[in-house]
Design an enzyme around this catalytic site. Sequence first.
Site, PDB file in Angstrom:
ATOM      1  N   LYS A  53      40.265-100.550  31.550  1.00 49.21           N
ATOM      2  CA  LYS A  53      40.647-100.989  32.899  1.00 49.21           C
ATOM      3  C   LYS A  53      39.546-101.667  33.713  1.00 49.21           C
ATOM      4  CE  LYS A  53      44.795 -98.342  33.743  1.00 49.21           C
ATOM      5  NZ  LYS A  53      45.140 -97.262  32.810  1.00 49.21           N
TER       6      LYS A  53
ATOM      7  N   ASP B 241      38.827 -90.517  26.456  1.00 48.25           N
ATOM      8  CA  ASP B 241      39.544 -91.714  26.904  1.00 48.25           C
ATOM      9  C   ASP B 241      39.101 -92.001  28.343  1.00 48.25           C
ATOM     10  OD1 ASP B 241      41.311 -93.536  27.981  1.00 48.25           O
ATOM     11  OD2 ASP B 241      43.122 -92.592  27.183  1.00 48.25           O
TER      12      ASP B 241
ATOM     13  N   PHE C  53      47.741 -89.289  29.363  1.00 52.18           N
ATOM     14  CA  PHE C  53      48.266 -90.636  29.130  1.00 52.18           C
ATOM     15  C   PHE C  53      47.251 -91.434  28.320  1.00 52.18           C
ATOM     16  CE2 PHE C  53      48.979 -95.119  29.914  1.00 52.18           C
ATOM     17  CZ  PHE C  53      50.326 -95.211  29.645  1.00 52.18           C
TER      18      PHE C  53
HETATM   19  C1  LIG Z   1      45.890 -97.191  31.571  1.00 50.14           C
HETATM   20  C2  LIG Z   1      45.444 -96.208  30.563  1.00 50.14           C
HETATM   21  C3  LIG Z   1      45.628 -96.432  29.177  1.00 50.14           C
HETATM   22  C4  LIG Z   1      46.376 -97.634  28.645  1.00 50.14           C
HETATM   23  O1  LIG Z   1      45.722 -98.819  28.934  1.00 50.14           O
HETATM   24  P1  LIG Z   1      46.493-100.239  28.693  1.00 50.14           P
HETATM   25  O2  LIG Z   1      45.419-101.257  28.960  1.00 50.14           O
HETATM   26  O3  LIG Z   1      47.622-100.283  29.666  1.00 50.14           O
HETATM   27  O4  LIG Z   1      46.957-100.237  27.291  1.00 50.14           O
HETATM   28  C5  LIG Z   1      45.111 -95.508  28.295  1.00 50.14           C
HETATM   29  N1  LIG Z   1      44.466 -94.412  28.732  1.00 50.14           N
HETATM   30  C6  LIG Z   1      44.280 -94.155  30.045  1.00 50.14           C
HETATM   31  C7  LIG Z   1      43.531 -92.942  30.466  1.00 50.14           C
HETATM   32  C8  LIG Z   1      44.776 -95.034  31.004  1.00 50.14           C
HETATM   33  O5  LIG Z   1      44.627 -94.766  32.302  1.00 50.14           O
END
Ligand SMILES: *Cc1c(COP(=O)(O)O)cnc(C)c1O
Length: 399
Positions: free
Chosen positions: A252, A223, A138
Amino acid sequence: MDIKRLLEESSRYLMNTYNRYPLILRKGRGTKVYSIDGKEYLDFVGGIAVNILGHCHPKVVVAIQKQAQRLLHVSNLYQIEPQIKLAKLLVENSFADKVFFCNSGAEANEGAIKLARKYAKERHGEEKFEIITALNSFHGRTLATLTATGQEKFHKGFEPLVPGFRHVPFNDIEALRAAVNDRTCAVMLEPIQGEGGVVVPSHEYMKGVRELCDERGILLILDEVQTGVGRTGRLFAYEHFGIEPDIMTLAKGLGGGVPIGALLAREDVAGAFVPGSHASTFGGNPLTTQAAIATVETVLEDGILLEECRRLGRYFMRRLAGLKDSFSSIIVDIRGMGLMIGMQLTRDCAPIVKACMEKGVLVNCTANNTLRFTPPLIVTEKEIDTVTDIVEDILARLS
Ligand SMILES: *Cc1c(COP(=O)(O)O)cnc(C)c1O
């Protein structure tokens, strides 16, 4: 307050993009949140791995209050003091040499994709633009990051997608090796797949990915939007695997609750961006960077919170593993690192999430069948016991 009216207005005025619970939260302190009708909840969702220091941590609150009285926003046309200070703090505590600030995880990943393409094209030519990501990953909801996301359910209805992405099975070095070609410019992975069900890869895999990227002149993008800023018991999850990325994204946990994202890179890679390459109006603004400085400094303070995160994570996993022995027909697997823990079940976990809520505990469900626990780093053993006991009661009633 009229709860019924608020819920009606919620469905009347908000776009229907979330399956929301009819729970209106109004106040939070530490590990607890309180609903509009005064009920207390032990929060093991933490805004989905955002509230790394819990709710309304005094250091973060004071930083925001002070900055709000001084200066909220100026453009990146000018120098922003807390932005410089936060960049220095992140560089001094990571592999990176340079930082770019934005406002969310998806936006940080968009920046990473642009940076990798620009770097590779300038070094190796126009044809080097492909990015390999993992199935079940994701990376966000913008067009490029949803294309990067290796789950079809996020793609449906939004085609045509952005060209130049390929997906391979996670934790399978041979599949990755086979997918690399002369057009590959980067591999982009989560060190632990969060939305995919808290999937932890092997050390050999992560080391293998780094070696493969080095052999083939490919950038490694990690990421760390969910795993970063202490969540796994190290400031960044890559530290567990004994490797370093070339590019990393954060969001986050970074602001302790305020919206901020960051793109970090090694000097030579960052050099592909020049004035005009990339920008964000709000990125790195005085308010959000001040909150992030308070958050990162508190996470790092004497290393105590990080050490506690590792210890409590082990404790929580042990307690959940105890449940697995008693409920082997419901629990498939317990996985995680630090305070990012998943409990995979043989069934849909939505009814368990609902039952937990009725008992005053917030947890959430990821990948349909995995209960996810992402409490703040300030959680106590006693609170972990409370949540484990409640989950145990609910499983006992189910089986
Ligand atoms: C939550 C998340 C995203 C997206 O972040 P947003 O602030 O909602 O755009 C991207 N990569 C990972 C691994 C995530 O957990």
